[in-house]
Design a protein around this motif. Structure first.
Motif, PDB file in Angstrom:
ATOM      1  N   VAL A 101       0.084  -6.973  72.880  1.00 50.84           N
ATOM      2  CA  VAL A 101       0.234  -6.456  74.239  1.00 50.84           C
ATOM      3  C   VAL A 101       1.362  -5.438  74.215  1.00 50.84           C
ATOM      4  O   VAL A 101       2.527  -5.788  74.039  1.00 50.84           O
ATOM      5  N   LEU A 102       1.006  -4.149  74.362  1.00 50.44           N
ATOM      6  CA  LEU A 102       1.984  -3.075  74.211  1.00 50.44           C
ATOM      7  C   LEU A 102       2.574  -2.701  75.572  1.00 50.44           C
ATOM      8  O   LEU A 102       1.837  -2.347  76.500  1.00 50.44           O
ATOM      9  N   LEU A 103       3.896  -2.803  75.661  1.00 48.31           N
ATOM     10  CA  LEU A 103       4.635  -2.572  76.895  1.00 48.31           C
ATOM     11  C   LEU A 103       5.520  -1.344  76.701  1.00 48.31           C
ATOM     12  O   LEU A 103       6.429  -1.346  75.875  1.00 48.31           O
ATOM     13  N   HIS A 104       5.266  -0.301  77.478  1.00 46.32           N
ATOM     14  CA  HIS A 104       5.840   1.017  77.198  1.00 46.32           C
ATOM     15  C   HIS A 104       7.275   1.166  77.700  1.00 46.32           C
ATOM     16  O   HIS A 104       7.781   0.380  78.496  1.00 46.32           O
ATOM     17  N   GLU A 105       7.879   2.244  77.262  1.00 49.39           N
ATOM     18  CA  GLU A 105       9.252   2.605  77.601  1.00 49.39           C
ATOM     19  C   GLU A 105       9.361   3.070  79.053  1.00 49.39           C
ATOM     20  O   GLU A 105       8.359   3.175  79.768  1.00 49.39           O
ATOM     21  N   GLY A 106      10.601   3.425  79.466  1.00 48.78           N
ATOM     22  CA  GLY A 106      10.847   3.826  80.841  1.00 48.78           C
ATOM     23  C   GLY A 106      10.195   5.117  81.263  1.00 48.78           C
ATOM     24  O   GLY A 106      10.041   5.372  82.458  1.00 48.78           O
ATOM     25  N   LEU A 107       9.789   5.964  80.310  1.00 49.68           N
ATOM     26  CA  LEU A 107       9.047   7.189  80.617  1.00 49.68           C
ATOM     27  C   LEU A 107       7.673   7.178  79.955  1.00 49.68           C
ATOM     28  O   LEU A 107       7.032   8.219  79.835  1.00 49.68           O
ATOM     29  N   GLY A 149       7.071  -4.337  72.607  1.00 49.63           N
ATOM     30  CA  GLY A 149       7.714  -3.592  73.672  1.00 49.63           C
ATOM     31  C   GLY A 149       8.669  -2.545  73.148  1.00 49.63           C
ATOM     32  O   GLY A 149       9.381  -2.773  72.170  1.00 49.63           O
ATOM     33  N   HIS A 150       8.678  -1.390  73.823  1.00 47.92           N
ATOM     34  CA  HIS A 150       9.598  -0.313  73.465  1.00 47.92           C
ATOM     35  C   HIS A 150      10.552  -0.074  74.626  1.00 47.92           C
ATOM     36  O   HIS A 150      10.117   0.148  75.761  1.00 47.92           O
ATOM     37  N   SER A 151      11.859  -0.124  74.369  1.00 38.70           N
ATOM     38  CA  SER A 151      12.895   0.201  75.346  1.00 38.70           C
ATOM     39  C   SER A 151      12.740  -0.687  76.581  1.00 38.70           C
ATOM     40  O   SER A 151      12.819  -1.907  76.477  1.00 38.70           O
ATOM     41  N   ASP A 152      12.493  -0.107  77.781  1.00 37.54           N
ATOM     42  CA  ASP A 152      12.266  -0.935  78.963  1.00 37.54           C
ATOM     43  C   ASP A 152      11.177  -1.976  78.702  1.00 37.54           C
ATOM     44  O   ASP A 152      11.259  -3.113  79.176  1.00 37.54           O
ATOM     45  N   GLY A 153      10.148  -1.583  77.952  1.00 34.99           N
ATOM     46  CA  GLY A 153       9.070  -2.516  77.651  1.00 34.99           C
ATOM     47  C   GLY A 153       9.537  -3.699  76.823  1.00 34.99           C
ATOM     48  O   GLY A 153       9.007  -4.811  76.955  1.00 34.99           O
ATOM     49  N   GLY A 154      10.533  -3.474  75.951  1.00 32.94           N
ATOM     50  CA  GLY A 154      11.106  -4.580  75.200  1.00 32.94           C
ATOM     51  C   GLY A 154      11.851  -5.548  76.087  1.00 32.94           C
ATOM     52  O   GLY A 154      11.780  -6.773  75.915  1.00 32.94           O
ATOM     53  N   LEU A 158       7.317 -11.622  69.381  1.00 30.22           N
ATOM     54  CA  LEU A 158       7.693 -10.368  70.023  1.00 30.22           C
ATOM     55  C   LEU A 158       8.140  -9.361  68.974  1.00 30.22           C
ATOM     56  O   LEU A 158       8.945  -9.693  68.092  1.00 30.22           O
ATOM     57  N   VAL A 159       7.637  -8.131  69.069  1.00 28.03           N
ATOM     58  CA  VAL A 159       8.116  -6.993  68.287  1.00 28.03           C
ATOM     59  C   VAL A 159       8.769  -6.049  69.283  1.00 28.03           C
ATOM     60  O   VAL A 159       8.091  -5.475  70.136  1.00 28.03           O
ATOM     61  N   LEU A 160      10.090  -5.893  69.187  1.00 28.13           N
ATOM     62  CA  LEU A 160      10.832  -5.151  70.200  1.00 28.13           C
ATOM     63  C   LEU A 160      11.528  -3.959  69.558  1.00 28.13           C
ATOM     64  O   LEU A 160      12.350  -4.122  68.657  1.00 28.13           O
ATOM     65  N   MET A 161      11.193  -2.768  70.042  1.00 29.43           N
ATOM     66  CA  MET A 161      11.791  -1.539  69.536  1.00 29.43           C
ATOM     67  C   MET A 161      12.786  -1.008  70.564  1.00 29.43           C
ATOM     68  O   MET A 161      12.410  -0.715  71.703  1.00 29.43           O
ATOM     69  N   ALA A 162      14.048  -0.927  70.187  1.00 27.18           N
ATOM     70  CA  ALA A 162      15.114  -0.409  71.053  1.00 27.18           C
ATOM     71  C   ALA A 162      15.165  -1.097  72.406  1.00 27.18           C
ATOM     72  O   ALA A 162      15.268  -0.443  73.449  1.00 27.18           O
ATOM     73  N   PRO A 163      15.115  -2.437  72.429  1.00 27.96           N
ATOM     74  CA  PRO A 163      15.214  -3.129  73.719  1.00 27.96           C
ATOM     75  C   PRO A 163      16.649  -3.106  74.234  1.00 27.96           C
ATOM     76  O   PRO A 163      17.590  -2.850  73.483  1.00 27.96           O
ATOM     77  N   HIS A 164      16.818  -3.369  75.519  1.00 21.42           N
ATOM     78  CA  HIS A 164      18.161  -3.507  76.064  1.00 21.42           C
ATOM     79  C   HIS A 164      18.228  -4.745  76.954  1.00 21.42           C
ATOM     80  O   HIS A 164      17.265  -5.072  77.658  1.00 21.42           O
ATOM     81  N   VAL A 165      19.369  -5.405  76.921  1.00 20.77           N
ATOM     82  CA  VAL A 165      19.575  -6.600  77.742  1.00 20.77           C
ATOM     83  C   VAL A 165      20.774  -6.455  78.667  1.00 20.77           C
ATOM     84  O   VAL A 165      21.051  -7.342  79.466  1.00 20.77           O
ATOM     85  N   PHE A 166      21.496  -5.346  78.564  1.00 20.39           N
ATOM     86  CA  PHE A 166      22.558  -5.019  79.506  1.00 20.39           C
ATOM     87  C   PHE A 166      22.729  -3.502  79.513  1.00 20.39           C
ATOM     88  O   PHE A 166      22.194  -2.804  78.647  1.00 20.39           O
ATOM     89  N   CYS A 167      23.447  -2.995  80.495  1.00 20.88           N
ATOM     90  CA  CYS A 167      23.628  -1.556  80.653  1.00 20.88           C
ATOM     91  C   CYS A 167      24.851  -1.096  79.879  1.00 20.88           C
ATOM     92  O   CYS A 167      25.931  -1.679  80.014  1.00 20.88           O
ATOM     93  N   GLU A 168      24.676  -0.050  79.049  1.00 19.52           N
ATOM     94  CA  GLU A 168      25.775   0.514  78.277  1.00 19.52           C
ATOM     95  C   GLU A 168      26.103   1.918  78.784  1.00 19.52           C
ATOM     96  O   GLU A 168      25.225   2.649  79.251  1.00 19.52           O
ATOM     97  N   ALA A 169      27.356   2.312  78.634  1.00 16.47           N
ATOM     98  CA  ALA A 169      27.781   3.653  79.041  1.00 16.47           C
ATOM     99  C   ALA A 169      26.998   4.725  78.293  1.00 16.47           C
ATOM    100  O   ALA A 169      26.661   5.778  78.860  1.00 16.47           O
ATOM    101  N   LEU A 170      26.665   4.469  77.020  1.00 17.91           N
ATOM    102  CA  LEU A 170      25.880   5.421  76.236  1.00 17.91           C
ATOM    103  C   LEU A 170      24.540   5.700  76.897  1.00 17.91           C
ATOM    104  O   LEU A 170      24.092   6.855  76.981  1.00 17.91           O
ATOM    105  N   SER A 171      23.882   4.657  77.381  1.00 17.08           N
ATOM    106  CA  SER A 171      22.587   4.814  78.038  1.00 17.08           C
ATOM    107  C   SER A 171      22.717   5.689  79.273  1.00 17.08           C
ATOM    108  O   SER A 171      21.904   6.593  79.505  1.00 17.08           O
ATOM    109  N   VAL A 172      23.730   5.417  80.073  1.00 14.11           N
ATOM    110  CA  VAL A 172      23.924   6.175  81.314  1.00 14.11           C
ATOM    111  C   VAL A 172      24.153   7.654  81.019  1.00 14.11           C
ATOM    112  O   VAL A 172      23.575   8.535  81.666  1.00 14.11           O
TER     113      VAL A 172
END
Length: 261
Positions: free
Chosen positions: A31-37, A105-110, A128-142
């Motif tokens: 089940v492929l879950l896409h990134e934020g874009l 899942g990729h990014s948001d999908g992860g 789960l296969v997770l590519m570049a997932p995030h579990v908290f907000c980092e300054a780099l992301s912003v």
């Protein structure tokens, strides 16, 4: 099942989806879950290649507001990833008859995959296969998302994304960008879900990812309730399946094959 893109209705939303390979009665389902874009088309041929390498079927869908799925009203709620994982992924699996799922899942999908694995009452998630997932907000992301907004407004990013999202392009971009750049989003954190994720996890991240640091993977490995493997790819940014497809495919296929015995 058909490989053509079509639509399903789940959680009251009309969503674009595509099925690759054997149906859910014949094999487990990726089940492929896409990134934020992202959306169905931005996975390119990765679903077909991973399905062929594992013998699994693959379900790829675009979340509401993306691709050719129905639009949404903005602004997206700041807990949109939790809402998707808890209230939409399950109905999508129900609508397509998925019995055993490996969430890719990729990014948001992860992040959405982690939430769903933690909360699925049917316990259908085998791994789960997770590519570049995030579990908290980092300054780099912003910082990187602010740079993406400048490129969207003054550069060529909008035109590139419109080829995939069509009339949804502004909804897709603004929904993602405005949520992450909201000052309140700095408090976003889903680490509390991790102890309930008992299925094995493969984490893949590019060494040069500008949207997240290895601290994300470390937090998942530390907090998850099951086995976690980590792969860091040198010379790779935020999208391992597009930037380093052979290594990403090989690692993902090996993990899935071992998982399924």
């Amino acid at each position: 099942m058909s490989q053509e893109t079509t639509h399903l209705t789940a959680a009251g939303q009309r969503l674009e989806y595509r099925w690759v390979g054997p149906g859910p009665a014949a094999a487990p389902t990726l089940v492929l879950l896409h990134e934020g874009l992202g959306c169905v088309s931005l996975w390119r041929d990765f679903p077909e290649r991973l399905a062929a390498a594992t013998g699994c079927g693959a379900l790829v869908y675009s979340r509401a507001g993306y691709g050719r799925s129905e639009p949404i009203a903005l602004q997206r709620p700041l807990d949109y990833m939790q809402r998707e994982g808890e209230a939409v992924v399950g109905p999508v699996l129900d609508a397509t008859g998925v019995r055993t799922a490996i969430l890719v899942g990729h990014s948001d999908g992860g992040s959405i995959a982690l939430v769903h694995a933690a909360t699925d009452p049917h316990r259908r998630v085998a791994g789960l296969v997770l590519m570049a997932p995030h579990v908290f907000c980092e300054a780099l992301s912003v910082r990187s998302i602010a740079a993406a907004r400048r490129e969207y407004e003054a550069g060529e990013l909008r035109a590139r994304l419109q080829r995939h999202h069509g009339d949804n392009v502004d909804v897709a971009f603004r929904g993602w960008c405005d949520a992450w750049l909201d000052p309140a989003f700095t408090r976003w954190n889903i680490e509390g879900y991790l102890p309930r994720v008992s299925a094995p996890i493969l984490l893949i991240q590019g060494e040069d990812d500008v949207y997240g640091t290895p601290a994300q993977l470390q937090a998942i490995a530390r907090g998850a309730g099951g086995r976690v493997e980590t792969l860091i790819l040198p010379g790779c940014g935020h999208s391992p399946h597009r930037e380093r497809p052979e290594e990403t495919l090989a690692a993902s296929a090996r993990f899935v094959r071992e998982l399924l015995g």
